[in-house]
Scaffold this motif. Sequence first.
Motif, PDB file in Angstrom:
ATOM      1  N   LEU A   1     -18.708  -1.656  -9.297  1.00  0.00           N
ATOM      2  CA  LEU A   1     -18.578  -1.308 -10.714  1.00  0.00           C
ATOM      3  C   LEU A   1     -19.323  -2.247 -11.661  1.00  0.00           C
ATOM      4  O   LEU A   1     -19.779  -1.811 -12.717  1.00  0.00           O
ATOM      5  N   TYR A   2     -19.419  -3.520 -11.309  1.00  0.00           N
ATOM      6  CA  TYR A   2     -19.895  -4.501 -12.296  1.00  0.00           C
ATOM      7  C   TYR A   2     -21.230  -5.118 -11.889  1.00  0.00           C
ATOM      8  O   TYR A   2     -21.541  -5.218 -10.704  1.00  0.00           O
TER       9      TYR A   2
ATOM     10  N   ILE B   1      -7.923  -8.441 -11.106  1.00  0.00           N
ATOM     11  CA  ILE B   1      -7.364  -7.155 -10.696  1.00  0.00           C
ATOM     12  C   ILE B   1      -6.360  -7.389  -9.581  1.00  0.00           C
ATOM     13  O   ILE B   1      -6.472  -8.366  -8.831  1.00  0.00           O
TER      14      ILE B   1
ATOM     15  N   ASP C   1       0.447  -8.206 -15.691  1.00  0.00           N
ATOM     16  CA  ASP C   1      -0.105  -7.519 -16.853  1.00  0.00           C
ATOM     17  C   ASP C   1      -0.204  -8.474 -18.044  1.00  0.00           C
ATOM     18  O   ASP C   1      -1.148  -8.406 -18.836  1.00  0.00           O
TER      19      ASP C   1
ATOM     20  N   LEU D   1     -12.682 -11.275 -14.761  1.00  0.00           N
ATOM     21  CA  LEU D   1     -11.901 -10.096 -14.412  1.00  0.00           C
ATOM     22  C   LEU D   1     -10.811 -10.525 -13.432  1.00  0.00           C
ATOM     23  O   LEU D   1     -11.073 -11.290 -12.504  1.00  0.00           O
TER      24      LEU D   1
ATOM     25  N   GLN E   1      -5.369  -6.339 -14.150  1.00  0.00           N
ATOM     26  CA  GLN E   1      -5.289  -4.877 -14.179  1.00  0.00           C
ATOM     27  C   GLN E   1      -4.910  -4.351 -12.799  1.00  0.00           C
ATOM     28  O   GLN E   1      -5.500  -4.735 -11.794  1.00  0.00           O
ATOM     29  N   GLU E   2      -3.969  -3.419 -12.789  1.00  0.00           N
ATOM     30  CA  GLU E   2      -3.469  -2.902 -11.511  1.00  0.00           C
ATOM     31  C   GLU E   2      -4.319  -1.738 -11.007  1.00  0.00           C
ATOM     32  O   GLU E   2      -4.694  -0.839 -11.762  1.00  0.00           O
ATOM     33  N   LEU E   3      -4.590  -1.759  -9.725  1.00  0.00           N
ATOM     34  CA  LEU E   3      -5.216  -0.634  -9.047  1.00  0.00           C
ATOM     35  C   LEU E   3      -4.587  -0.587  -7.670  1.00  0.00           C
ATOM     36  O   LEU E   3      -3.690  -1.375  -7.381  1.00  0.00           O
TER      37      LEU E   3
ATOM     38  N   ASP F   1     -19.325  -8.689 -17.936  1.00  0.00           N
ATOM     39  CA  ASP F   1     -18.154  -7.977 -17.392  1.00  0.00           C
ATOM     40  C   ASP F   1     -17.037  -8.944 -16.984  1.00  0.00           C
ATOM     41  O   ASP F   1     -15.917  -8.511 -16.722  1.00  0.00           O
TER      42      ASP F   1
ATOM     43  N   VAL G   1     -15.328  -3.553  -4.554  1.00  0.00           N
ATOM     44  CA  VAL G   1     -15.129  -2.655  -5.694  1.00  0.00           C
ATOM     45  C   VAL G   1     -15.724  -3.280  -6.956  1.00  0.00           C
ATOM     46  O   VAL G   1     -16.251  -2.572  -7.825  1.00  0.00           O
ATOM     47  N   VAL G   2     -15.692  -4.601  -7.049  1.00  0.00           N
ATOM     48  CA  VAL G   2     -16.307  -5.256  -8.208  1.00  0.00           C
ATOM     49  C   VAL G   2     -17.830  -5.133  -8.107  1.00  0.00           C
ATOM     50  O   VAL G   2     -18.518  -4.856  -9.084  1.00  0.00           O
TER      51      VAL G   2
END
Lengths: 587, 587
Positions: A123-124, A134, A64, A132, A69-71, A129, A119-120
């Motif tokens: 979303l992106y 994650i 963090d 990133l 970012q946690e998912l 963006d 997933v990227v």
Amino acid sequence: MILRMSSLFLRTLREDPADAEVPSHKLLVRAGYIRRTAPGVYTWLPLGLRVLRKVEQIVREEMDAIGAQELVFPALLPREPYEATGRWTEYGPNLFRLKDRKGADMLLGPTHEEMFTLVVKDLYSSYKDLPLSIYQIQNKYRDEARPRAGVLRGREFVMKDSYSFDVDDEGLAASYEAHRGAYIKIFDRLGFDYVIVQAMSGAMGGSRSEEFLAIAANGEDTFVRSAGGYAANVEAVVVAPAAPVDASGVPASEVVDTPDTPTIETLVDALNAKHPRADGREWTAADTLKNVLVVLVHPDGTREPLAIGVPGDRAIDEKRLGAQVEPAEVVAFEEADFAKHPALAKGYIGPGVLGAENTSKIRYLLDPRVAEGSAWVTGADKAGYHVINLVHGRDFTADGTIQAAEVRDGDAAPDGSGPLESARGIEMGHIFQLGRKYADALDLKVLDQNGKLVTVTMGSYGVGVTRAVAAIAEGNHDELGLVWPREIAPADVHLVATGKDAEVFAKAAELAAELESRGLTVLYDDREKVSPGVKFKDAELIGVPTIAVVGKGLAEGTIEVKDRRTGDRTDVPVADVVNHLVTTITP
Amino acid sequence: MILRMSSLFLRTLREDPADAEVPSHKLLVRAGYIRRTAPGVYTWLPLGLRVLRKVEQIVREEMDAIGAQELVFPALLPREPYEATGRWTEYGPNLFRLKDRKGADMLLGPTHEEMFTLVVKDLYSSYKDLPLSIYQIQNKYRDEARPRAGVLRGREFVMKDSYSFDVDDEGLAASYEAHRGAYIKIFDRLGFDYVIVQAMSGAMGGSRSEEFLAIAANGEDTFVRSAGGYAANVEAVVVAPAAPVDASGVPASEVVDTPDTPTIETLVDALNAKHPRADGREWTAADTLKNVLVVLVHPDGTREPLAIGVPGDRAIDEKRLGAQVEPAEVVAFEEADFAKHPALAKGYIGPGVLGAENTSKIRYLLDPRVAEGSAWVTGADKAGYHVINLVHGRDFTADGTIQAAEVRDGDAAPDGSGPLESARGIEMGHIFQLGRKYADALDLKVLDQNGKLVTVTMGSYGVGVTRAVAAIAEGNHDELGLVWPREIAPADVHLVATGKDAEVFAKAAELAAELESRGLTVLYDDREKVSPGVKFKDAELIGVPTIAVVGKGLAEGTIEVKDRRTGDRTDVPVADVVNHLVTTITP
């Protein structure tokens, strides 16, 4: 928080479990932290889960802190993305595969490159963006051939895996550095004696790659380092090609009879006896070129023979070879394989039937130490005969080089920083620059500043979380039991009430409550019919760093405080003991 | 903590996902909380994971508060324990089964009764060790035939499952009550409108059993309740046997011709036209006894025909029937089945060929409403004929009763507490007294006070954690988006900076920092090139309970604070806004 031994779901064992070989495995089971459920699959009992969660939290905080970012992805995954990248096949038997009720192929995620990439992509869509990073902390599954050492190498295990996404190489380098810094903080906080080594990127592809190894005699990884600062996993050591030498003075090659010399040792003896060198020096193993045959089994099941030429004084290192040919597996070249290649004279194989002429159709790779222009004794492709003065480049060539020979203590570091020394370690973290392999395979592109689609470049960063618990135990124990570093111990203080005196138990209960109110976690041994000896043994085994004993001393107004690591004991006046403990534990 | 929308891994969607039917599914995807990875398998994005962790933490706190101890089992489990209890087979296609590289059968745990039982057997051996409650919060796997509604019914999902272990029934009752109390606290804190209903224990065996249902129009469960306090899952409603009636005045049974009357409606019409009742009253559907044929498919694949007699005005409830015959599945009685039972006259089946005489060898069960002594019109086992005045107990008997007929609004509650009303709900929790089923199967015994081995009695208690997130969303949304209860919202305040004015962004950033320093989590919309309209829409969709807008009002020295649930807006002076928000959010 107070954990009472009278009701804690815990049983310590006096005997080592039969299947345990390494100290961490023995002690984590004996002290009631973990229990085996199936080979390589473990249950985390309450004390173990407390330690595991602390490790997770340290990892989470440092991720963090760099803005990751946690998912969390599922562990049960569809086949298609892994098919697109080839890993459905490449992972071979290490992948747990299953079918759902409709017959769809699924897998238990070994790592989640594909899912992060998708997933990227989902979303992106723009360079704006990015960057990133994650991450997730989650169960992973690998059907290891030899699960071993408890949770050190399990088949179900917790990993933190993170990925960075950047538009260009400069961005990737920055994301990589950020993770590298976070990993240093993580492993410092976990109390490891560790080393950062250059690593292979393995089946993952990519370029820059480093491992964080906890130094441990029982480690599965071997690394080498020099006093001058070079450090690498032994699999990743890249020996530079030897400088070409002048072969003009070397006589023409000559076949000599060397009956019954299928080994380097017998060969050297026979040469010195029957074919002394012209220059008067003795023949040694280093003058010979040993040609080793193996078979590569590719993920699709095809078998490919491979010949490797190394100086006779140096063995092939199975792990180095394995790392070079991944995802293929290396198996022995057997009689049946010889039968398919009748030109091969077992024990007397030379470049004559390998290499450029390739009469045996076997790919031939040389150790980089075999210099252009150097002369060798090697097999003459005829039983009982060798050839001397065979010059590389003049008399034979190969299809390329391979980094498969052993690296030895005293070898020069590739960067010239001095002689290498080897040691063993446990791989705790791995960071590497994946580059565009996955983005290419799964078509992850974003629009750049000029409105042009560009492929994203990725970094991949993993920490073995369940493994960290075992590795910490491996590095923090003595003959009596575990000795946890403070930050990840299951409790702050192990409070032991001894004897049968009601006053002792009343005072201990009071102390436990006070310590709890000061924010400490107390493991309180309040068992009434258990002897002091058993209680002390349990305390040493469980390994909470500070042990406080309420017992005989109470009559004189003191409580014994013991440092589990040093063994130092102090008699502290009852009135001071809470402050003493709080100051010791949270200085 | 500050979550900045400019970098948060989030994309909101304006359109509902194509596969979504219920509001929670649509909104959780649109607002960027979850993403589908495979059917019934979801990824939790950063905002979703925050909500999920909050739900987990509430569950954990309340379990810890009753002294339950957390541990964690693997999800990948060996076959043997599930074989010992019969569940390897009973679970049928709902179980994810796989083989490891050595060919050993493994499964992904659907629930962990077996593992909990075995770990207690491993560690404990005496009545002194009990009572014990242990729990885990962990991924579970069920290969649902119809995964639906997003994470409301998934194939990989998080469950808290706990088990209690006691030496006697009194202990079990106390452990059950403790869990019941903890569940009430959990569901109160989660903000559910819920009801506790009597439940079937299903494939689990056992005795007392209750469900916690979140009241929801889209719920899969139907429950009934009375004004007098009765509440039960419709599957668990036990209709009392009707009191016997005096049949002495009923004439002898008589076969009457009723051509072309394969349905109850046509039969009633034909009877009234051709065979009027002696007492002058009209025949109604309630006078008829309808015999329904089904086939039970047992887990081992064997097929068993079953006949059920119910009053003609009442349908069979598939779920009630299914719950009664579990683990068998109910399928239709088809032409091929009729062919095997030539005595059956389709459309005119009567107890003559079923029941006691059993000429068809089909087990015959009656609805409990069919009183001893009551007279019925039913099939005469001959096409075109029925029999009237057929008295239960005088003219026919059955093999038993079954609770399979529908329960209707207005039916009397079984406990006499008034008429029933039905509603729908989502099963959020299930607590039940397993008893000794698993302890018997896996031989979990302890020594009692007299040194005698006694079998342990167990309770089982589950909370659907991922499901809870969906159920909360299902009960907390409006046409604009989600409206989270405070305790589980992904942030405390959604701070929106609007316009292009640098002063606005500076003030908003300052506020975000102040709120963070006061311990609040701020979702800060700091996106620079996004219109106020889009930002407001996102805020409504995401559903943080308090929205603060820094924008036009700033010139007049105010910031707009909006309550997401009520829609109330207040202009708060800039100087007061931090205190205003802190007081609103943590009163």
